[in-house]
Design a protein around this motif. Structure first.
Motif, PDB file in Angstrom:
ATOM      1  N   ALA A 200       5.763   1.677  -0.142  1.00  0.00           N
ATOM      2  CA  ALA A 200       5.686   1.640   1.181  1.00  0.00           C
ATOM      3  C   ALA A 200       4.446   1.672   1.489  1.00  0.00           C
ATOM      4  O   ALA A 200       4.000   0.913   2.595  1.00  0.00           O
ATOM      5  CB  ALA A 200       7.257   2.971   1.901  1.00  0.00           C
ATOM      6  N   LYS A 201       3.353   2.109   1.539  1.00  0.00           N
ATOM      7  CA  LYS A 201       2.660   2.817   1.693  1.00  0.00           C
ATOM      8  C   LYS A 201       1.362   1.188   1.395  1.00  0.00           C
ATOM      9  O   LYS A 201       0.887   1.146   2.859  1.00  0.00           O
ATOM     10  CB  LYS A 201       1.893   4.043   1.123  1.00  0.00           C
ATOM     11  N   GLN A 202       1.349   0.920   0.230  1.00  0.00           N
ATOM     12  CA  GLN A 202       0.422  -0.460   0.114  1.00  0.00           C
ATOM     13  C   GLN A 202       0.959  -1.726   1.181  1.00  0.00           C
ATOM     14  O   GLN A 202       0.299  -1.845   1.817  1.00  0.00           O
ATOM     15  CB  GLN A 202       0.552  -0.386  -1.508  1.00  0.00           C
ATOM     16  N   LYS A 203       2.017  -1.563   1.758  1.00  0.00           N
ATOM     17  CA  LYS A 203       2.697  -2.904   2.170  1.00  0.00           C
ATOM     18  C   LYS A 203       3.215  -2.689   3.926  1.00  0.00           C
ATOM     19  O   LYS A 203       3.172  -3.395   4.352  1.00  0.00           O
ATOM     20  CB  LYS A 203       4.287  -3.754   1.337  1.00  0.00           C
ATOM     21  N   GLY A 204       2.880  -1.456   4.363  1.00  0.00           N
ATOM     22  CA  GLY A 204       3.093  -1.029   5.300  1.00  0.00           C
ATOM     23  C   GLY A 204       4.580  -1.371   6.113  1.00  0.00           C
ATOM     24  O   GLY A 204       5.023  -1.469   7.320  1.00  0.00           O
ATOM     25  N   ILE A 205       5.076  -0.743   5.143  1.00  0.00           N
ATOM     26  CA  ILE A 205       7.095  -0.468   5.154  1.00  0.00           C
ATOM     27  C   ILE A 205       7.583   0.763   5.179  1.00  0.00           C
ATOM     28  O   ILE A 205       6.861   1.989   4.246  1.00  0.00           O
ATOM     29  CB  ILE A 205       7.290  -1.940   4.086  1.00  0.00           C
ATOM     30  N   SER A 206       8.912   0.626   5.480  1.00  0.00           N
ATOM     31  CA  SER A 206       9.680   1.871   4.995  1.00  0.00           C
ATOM     32  C   SER A 206       9.839   1.999   3.459  1.00  0.00           C
ATOM     33  O   SER A 206       9.912   1.324   2.650  1.00  0.00           O
ATOM     34  CB  SER A 206      11.214   2.132   5.929  1.00  0.00           C
ATOM     35  N   GLU A 207       9.829   2.588   3.070  1.00  0.00           N
ATOM     36  CA  GLU A 207      10.546   3.617   2.253  1.00  0.00           C
ATOM     37  C   GLU A 207      12.075   3.171   1.328  1.00  0.00           C
ATOM     38  O   GLU A 207      11.914   2.649  -0.009  1.00  0.00           O
ATOM     39  CB  GLU A 207      10.252   5.547   1.402  1.00  0.00           C
ATOM     40  N   ALA A 208      12.761   3.025   1.905  1.00  0.00           N
ATOM     41  CA  ALA A 208      13.639   1.762   2.028  1.00  0.00           C
ATOM     42  C   ALA A 208      13.638   0.039   1.951  1.00  0.00           C
ATOM     43  O   ALA A 208      14.436   0.019   0.928  1.00  0.00           O
ATOM     44  CB  ALA A 208      14.784   2.386   3.589  1.00  0.00           C
TER      45      ALA A 208
END
Length: 264
Positions: A200-208
Protein backbone atom coordinates in the motif's frame (compact mmCIF):
# COMPACT_ATOMS: atom_id res chain seq x y z
CA UNK A 1 -22.94 -26.31 18.85
CA UNK A 2 -20.95 -25.51 21.97
CA UNK A 3 -17.34 -26.65 21.93
CA UNK A 4 -16.12 -27.43 25.42
CA UNK A 5 -12.51 -28.48 25.86
CA UNK A 6 -12.48 -28.22 29.64
CA UNK A 7 -10.08 -30.72 31.14
CA UNK A 8 -8.12 -31.09 27.90
CA UNK A 9 -4.49 -30.04 27.55
CA UNK A 10 -3.13 -28.63 24.30
CA UNK A 11 0.28 -27.86 22.86
CA UNK A 12 0.45 -25.44 19.95
CA UNK A 13 3.89 -25.21 18.36
CA UNK A 14 5.14 -21.97 16.87
CA UNK A 15 2.44 -20.07 18.71
CA UNK A 16 3.98 -16.77 19.74
CA UNK A 17 2.30 -14.98 16.80
CA UNK A 18 0.09 -15.44 13.76
CA UNK A 19 -2.02 -18.54 13.17
CA UNK A 20 -0.42 -20.42 16.05
CA UNK A 21 -1.28 -17.70 18.55
CA UNK A 22 -4.81 -17.50 17.13
CA UNK A 23 -5.29 -21.25 17.55
CA UNK A 24 -3.92 -21.12 21.09
CA UNK A 25 -6.42 -18.38 21.94
CA UNK A 26 -9.28 -20.30 20.36
CA UNK A 27 -8.45 -23.44 22.32
CA UNK A 28 -8.14 -21.45 25.55
CA UNK A 29 -11.51 -19.81 24.89
CA UNK A 30 -12.99 -23.30 24.61
CA UNK A 31 -11.60 -24.20 28.04
CA UNK A 32 -8.42 -26.12 27.21
CA UNK A 33 -5.21 -25.56 29.13
CA UNK A 34 -2.70 -24.41 26.53
CA UNK A 35 1.07 -24.53 26.20
CA UNK A 36 2.58 -22.13 23.68
CA UNK A 37 6.03 -22.57 22.21
CA UNK A 38 8.60 -20.35 20.56
CA UNK A 39 12.34 -20.19 20.06
CA UNK A 40 13.05 -17.47 22.63
CA UNK A 41 11.90 -17.05 26.21
CA UNK A 42 11.01 -13.41 25.62
CA UNK A 43 8.62 -14.23 22.77
CA UNK A 44 7.07 -17.05 24.77
CA UNK A 45 6.56 -14.82 27.81
CA UNK A 46 4.92 -12.14 25.65
CA UNK A 47 2.56 -14.69 24.08
CA UNK A 48 1.60 -16.12 27.47
CA UNK A 49 0.85 -12.61 28.75
CA UNK A 50 -1.19 -11.80 25.64
CA UNK A 51 -3.30 -14.93 26.00
CA UNK A 52 -3.87 -14.49 29.72
CA UNK A 53 -5.10 -10.97 29.03
CA UNK A 54 -7.32 -12.10 26.14
CA UNK A 55 -8.78 -15.09 28.02
CA UNK A 56 -8.97 -14.20 31.73
CA UNK A 57 -8.74 -17.22 33.98
CA UNK A 58 -7.36 -19.49 31.27
CA UNK A 59 -4.59 -21.95 32.07
CA UNK A 60 -1.70 -20.83 29.87
CA UNK A 61 1.99 -21.62 30.03
CA UNK A 62 4.90 -21.75 27.61
CA UNK A 63 8.08 -23.57 26.65
CA UNK A 64 10.99 -21.97 24.81
CA UNK A 65 12.70 -24.45 22.47
CA UNK A 66 14.01 -24.68 18.92
CA UNK A 67 11.72 -27.37 17.57
CA UNK A 68 13.69 -27.53 14.34
CA UNK A 69 16.16 -29.71 16.25
CA UNK A 70 15.84 -33.08 17.95
CA UNK A 71 17.17 -31.48 21.14
CA UNK A 72 14.50 -28.79 21.07
CA UNK A 73 11.72 -31.33 20.59
CA UNK A 74 13.08 -33.37 23.47
CA UNK A 75 13.16 -30.27 25.67
CA UNK A 76 9.45 -29.70 25.01
CA UNK A 77 8.67 -33.36 25.67
CA UNK A 78 10.61 -33.23 28.94
CA UNK A 79 8.69 -30.13 30.04
CA UNK A 80 5.32 -31.47 28.84
CA UNK A 81 5.36 -35.29 28.73
CA UNK A 82 1.72 -35.62 27.66
CA UNK A 83 -1.11 -33.70 26.03
CA UNK A 84 -4.58 -34.33 24.64
CA UNK A 85 -4.32 -31.98 21.67
CA UNK A 86 -1.20 -31.41 19.57
CA UNK A 87 -1.19 -28.68 16.93
CA UNK A 88 1.90 -28.97 14.71
CA UNK A 89 1.98 -25.37 13.53
CA UNK A 90 5.63 -24.34 13.70
CA UNK A 91 7.07 -23.57 10.28
CA UNK A 92 9.20 -21.29 8.16
CA UNK A 93 8.68 -19.97 4.65
CA UNK A 94 10.22 -17.57 2.20
CA UNK A 95 10.45 -17.14 -1.56
CA UNK A 96 13.63 -18.20 -3.32
CA UNK A 97 14.57 -19.13 -6.87
CA UNK A 98 14.70 -22.92 -7.13
CA UNK A 99 18.18 -22.84 -8.66
CA UNK A 100 19.50 -20.78 -5.75
CA UNK A 101 18.16 -22.97 -2.92
CA UNK A 102 21.11 -24.64 -1.21
CA UNK A 103 21.21 -28.09 0.34
CA UNK A 104 21.40 -26.40 3.74
CA UNK A 105 18.19 -24.47 3.11
CA UNK A 106 16.37 -27.58 1.90
CA UNK A 107 17.46 -29.36 5.07
CA UNK A 108 16.47 -26.44 7.30
CA UNK A 109 12.96 -26.30 5.85
CA UNK A 110 12.58 -30.07 6.22
CA UNK A 111 13.84 -30.07 9.81
CA UNK A 112 11.59 -27.23 10.98
CA UNK A 113 8.44 -27.87 8.95
CA UNK A 114 8.44 -31.66 8.82
CA UNK A 115 10.68 -33.28 11.41
CA UNK A 116 9.37 -31.17 14.28
CA UNK A 117 5.91 -32.58 13.60
CA UNK A 118 7.22 -36.12 13.15
CA UNK A 119 9.15 -36.12 16.41
CA UNK A 120 6.38 -34.58 18.49
CA UNK A 121 3.58 -36.66 16.97
CA UNK A 122 5.60 -39.85 17.42
CA UNK A 123 5.82 -39.13 21.15
CA UNK A 124 2.45 -37.60 22.00
CA UNK A 125 0.37 -39.97 19.85
CA UNK A 126 1.48 -42.94 21.94
CA UNK A 127 0.05 -41.44 25.13
CA UNK A 128 -3.14 -40.46 23.32
CA UNK A 129 -3.52 -44.02 22.06
CA UNK A 130 -3.07 -45.43 25.57
CA UNK A 131 -5.71 -43.04 26.94
CA UNK A 132 -7.88 -43.67 23.85
CA UNK A 133 -8.50 -39.99 23.15
CA UNK A 134 -6.54 -37.35 21.33
CA UNK A 135 -6.37 -34.81 18.54
CA UNK A 136 -3.36 -34.22 16.31
CA UNK A 137 -3.27 -31.57 13.60
CA UNK A 138 -0.66 -30.72 11.00
CA UNK A 139 -0.74 -27.18 9.60
CA UNK A 140 -0.27 -27.67 5.89
CA UNK A 141 -1.12 -25.07 3.22
CA UNK A 142 -2.81 -24.63 -0.11
CA UNK A 143 0.81 -24.50 -1.28
CA UNK A 144 0.89 -28.26 -0.67
CA UNK A 145 -1.37 -28.60 -3.70
CA UNK A 146 -0.52 -25.45 -5.66
CA UNK A 147 3.25 -25.67 -5.34
CA UNK A 148 4.58 -22.10 -5.70
CA UNK A 149 7.31 -21.77 -8.32
CA UNK A 150 9.17 -19.39 -6.02
CA UNK A 151 8.77 -21.58 -2.90
CA UNK A 152 9.23 -25.16 -4.10
CA UNK A 153 11.04 -26.09 -0.90
CA UNK A 154 8.17 -24.76 1.22
CA UNK A 155 5.50 -26.46 -0.88
CA UNK A 156 7.38 -29.75 -0.59
CA UNK A 157 7.28 -29.63 3.21
CA UNK A 158 3.56 -28.88 3.25
CA UNK A 159 2.86 -31.81 0.93
CA UNK A 160 4.97 -33.96 3.24
CA UNK A 161 3.09 -33.13 6.43
CA UNK A 162 -0.19 -33.80 4.66
CA UNK A 163 1.05 -37.28 3.75
CA UNK A 164 2.25 -37.90 7.30
CA UNK A 165 -1.10 -36.79 8.67
CA UNK A 166 -3.00 -39.27 6.50
CA UNK A 167 -0.62 -42.11 7.32
CA UNK A 168 -0.65 -41.44 11.06
CA UNK A 169 -4.45 -41.40 11.04
CA UNK A 170 -4.35 -44.90 9.54
CA UNK A 171 -1.78 -46.02 12.12
CA UNK A 172 -4.25 -44.97 14.84
CA UNK A 173 -7.19 -46.74 13.21
CA UNK A 174 -9.87 -47.91 15.61
CA UNK A 175 -8.93 -45.48 18.37
CA UNK A 176 -10.50 -42.23 19.48
CA UNK A 177 -7.41 -40.33 18.33
CA UNK A 178 -8.00 -38.28 15.20
CA UNK A 179 -5.34 -36.86 12.91
CA UNK A 180 -6.01 -34.20 10.31
CA UNK A 181 -4.19 -31.59 8.28
CA UNK A 182 -5.39 -28.00 7.94
CA UNK A 183 -4.72 -26.10 4.71
CA UNK A 184 -4.85 -22.30 5.08
CA UNK A 185 -4.31 -19.93 2.21
CA UNK A 186 -2.89 -16.42 2.57
CA UNK A 187 -3.82 -15.38 6.10
CA UNK A 188 -3.55 -11.93 7.62
CA UNK A 189 -0.96 -12.73 10.24
CA UNK A 190 1.65 -10.17 11.26
CA UNK A 191 3.91 -11.04 8.32
CA UNK A 192 1.23 -10.89 5.64
CA UNK A 193 -0.26 -7.77 7.21
CA UNK A 194 3.10 -6.03 7.02
CA UNK A 195 3.55 -7.14 3.42
CA UNK A 196 0.17 -5.69 2.47
CA UNK A 197 0.96 -2.46 4.32
CA UNK A 198 4.26 -2.21 2.42
CA UNK A 199 2.49 -2.72 -0.91
CA UNK A 200 0.00 0.00 0.00
CA UNK A 201 2.79 2.40 0.90
CA UNK A 202 4.80 1.65 -2.24
CA UNK A 203 1.82 2.11 -4.56
CA UNK A 204 0.14 4.94 -2.66
CA UNK A 205 -3.10 3.03 -2.20
CA UNK A 206 -5.16 1.91 0.81
CA UNK A 207 -4.41 -1.36 2.56
CA UNK A 208 -7.79 -2.70 1.41
CA UNK A 209 -6.83 -1.94 -2.19
CA UNK A 210 -3.40 -3.48 -1.64
CA UNK A 211 -4.96 -6.66 -0.29
CA UNK A 212 -7.27 -6.87 -3.29
CA UNK A 213 -4.33 -6.34 -5.64
CA UNK A 214 -2.27 -9.01 -3.86
CA UNK A 215 -5.05 -11.58 -4.15
CA UNK A 216 -5.74 -10.80 -7.81
CA UNK A 217 -2.07 -11.00 -8.74
CA UNK A 218 -1.01 -13.93 -6.57
CA UNK A 219 -4.15 -16.02 -5.89
CA UNK A 220 -6.56 -15.15 -8.73
CA UNK A 221 -8.53 -18.38 -8.24
CA UNK A 222 -9.60 -17.29 -4.74
CA UNK A 223 -13.36 -17.43 -4.37
CA UNK A 224 -13.56 -15.15 -1.36
CA UNK A 225 -11.20 -12.68 -3.13
CA UNK A 226 -9.55 -11.59 0.10
CA UNK A 227 -6.99 -12.72 2.64
CA UNK A 228 -8.44 -14.86 5.44
CA UNK A 229 -8.24 -13.74 9.04
CA UNK A 230 -6.25 -15.64 11.66
CA UNK A 231 -9.50 -16.27 13.53
CA UNK A 232 -11.07 -17.96 10.50
CA UNK A 233 -8.22 -20.46 10.37
CA UNK A 234 -8.24 -20.92 14.15
CA UNK A 235 -11.98 -21.65 14.14
CA UNK A 236 -11.46 -24.72 11.96
CA UNK A 237 -8.61 -25.92 14.14
CA UNK A 238 -10.67 -25.56 17.33
CA UNK A 239 -13.53 -27.53 15.76
CA UNK A 240 -11.17 -30.34 14.72
CA UNK A 241 -9.88 -30.47 18.31
CA UNK A 242 -13.38 -30.94 19.67
CA UNK A 243 -15.43 -34.00 20.57
CA UNK A 244 -17.87 -32.94 17.87
CA UNK A 245 -15.23 -33.71 15.20
CA UNK A 246 -14.83 -37.32 16.34
CA UNK A 247 -15.64 -38.79 12.90
CA UNK A 248 -13.27 -36.49 11.00
CA UNK A 249 -9.85 -38.08 10.64
CA UNK A 250 -7.31 -38.62 7.90
CA UNK A 251 -8.70 -35.51 6.23
CA UNK A 252 -7.13 -32.50 4.58
CA UNK A 253 -9.37 -29.65 5.71
CA UNK A 254 -9.15 -26.55 3.56
CA UNK A 255 -9.61 -23.00 4.87
CA UNK A 256 -8.04 -21.26 1.87
CA UNK A 257 -11.00 -19.38 0.45
CA UNK A 258 -11.47 -21.69 -2.53
CA UNK A 259 -8.06 -21.07 -4.10
CA UNK A 260 -7.56 -24.73 -4.92
CA UNK A 261 -9.77 -25.28 -7.95
CA UNK A 262 -11.24 -28.66 -7.08
CA UNK A 263 -14.31 -29.94 -5.27
CA UNK A 264 -12.41 -32.83 -3.63
Amino acid sequence: MKIDLSGKSAIVTGSTAGIGLGIAQGLANAGASVTVTGRTQGRVDDAVATLRHAVPGASIDGVAADLGTAEGCQALIAAKPACDILINNVGIFGPENFFDITDETWQQFFDVNVMSAVRLSRHYAQGMKQRNWGRIQFLSSESALNIPADMVHYGMTKSAVQSISRGLAKALSGTNVTVNSVLPGPTKSEGVGKMIADIAKQKGISEAEAEETFVQENRPSSIIQRVASVEEVANLSVYLASQQASATTGAAMRVEGGIVDTMA
